[in-house]
Enzyme design. Structure first.
Site, PDB file in Angstrom:
ATOM      1  N   CYS A  39       0.926  -1.154   0.159  1.00 17.35           N
ATOM      2  CA  CYS A  39       0.232  -0.001  -0.022  1.00 17.35           C
ATOM      3  C   CYS A  39       0.919   1.546   0.035  1.00 17.35           C
ATOM      4  O   CYS A  39       1.586   1.493   1.052  1.00 17.35           O
ATOM      5  CB  CYS A  39      -0.859  -0.152   1.209  1.00 17.35           C
ATOM      6  SG  CYS A  39      -1.687   1.365   1.588  1.00 17.35           S
ATOM      7  N   CYS A  42      -0.087   3.858   2.886  1.00 18.43           N
ATOM      8  CA  CYS A  42       0.366   3.297   3.992  1.00 18.43           C
ATOM      9  C   CYS A  42       1.912   3.735   3.956  1.00 18.43           C
ATOM     10  O   CYS A  42       2.331   4.099   5.296  1.00 18.43           O
ATOM     11  CB  CYS A  42       0.224   1.878   4.090  1.00 18.43           C
ATOM     12  SG  CYS A  42      -1.323   1.174   3.813  1.00 18.43           S
TER      13      CYS A  42
END
Length: 117
Positions: A39, A42
């Site tokens: 991600c 993230c």
């Protein structure tokens, strides 16, 4: 988990479901960053949560949703990044998606003020 880990100013990487329970089941504010290695947002959020861990009284834990799918399911994590804030052992607030430091810091401060009462 040692007592020193409970007052850590560094990120705690959750190692098991039991470890997660010990981390969040404490007095005060715990910020739990549900993330995935794949991600991009993230990865952008990581230095922000590191700063919050270093600069606030909140404990900051990271949970890899691919490794701990049961925790992601239990806390209804359907997209990442997904930050769940616990206060005194109970989930109180959720912030989904990439957010700035000021947003996360404000939640920590609000929950800290509430748990001090």
């Amino acid at each position: 988990m040692s007592d020193s880990e409970l007052v850590s100013d560094e990120l705690i990487h959750v190692e098991s479901v039991d470890h997660f329970k010990r981390v969040v089941d404490r007095e005060g504010v715990v910020l739990v960053d549900f993330y995935a290695d794949w991600c991009g947002p993230c990865k952008m959020l990581e230095p922000i949560v590191e700063t919050i861990a270093a600069d606030t009284d909140a404990l900051v834990a990271k949970v890899d949703i691919d490794e701990f799918q049961q925790l992601a399911g239990a806390y209804q994590v359907q997209s990442v990044p997904n930050v769940v804030f616990f206060a005194d052992g109970e989930p109180k607030k959720r912030v989904v998606g990439m957010r700035g430091e000021e947003v996360l810091r404000r939640v920590v401060e609000d929950l800290s003020a509430s748990s001090d009462r």
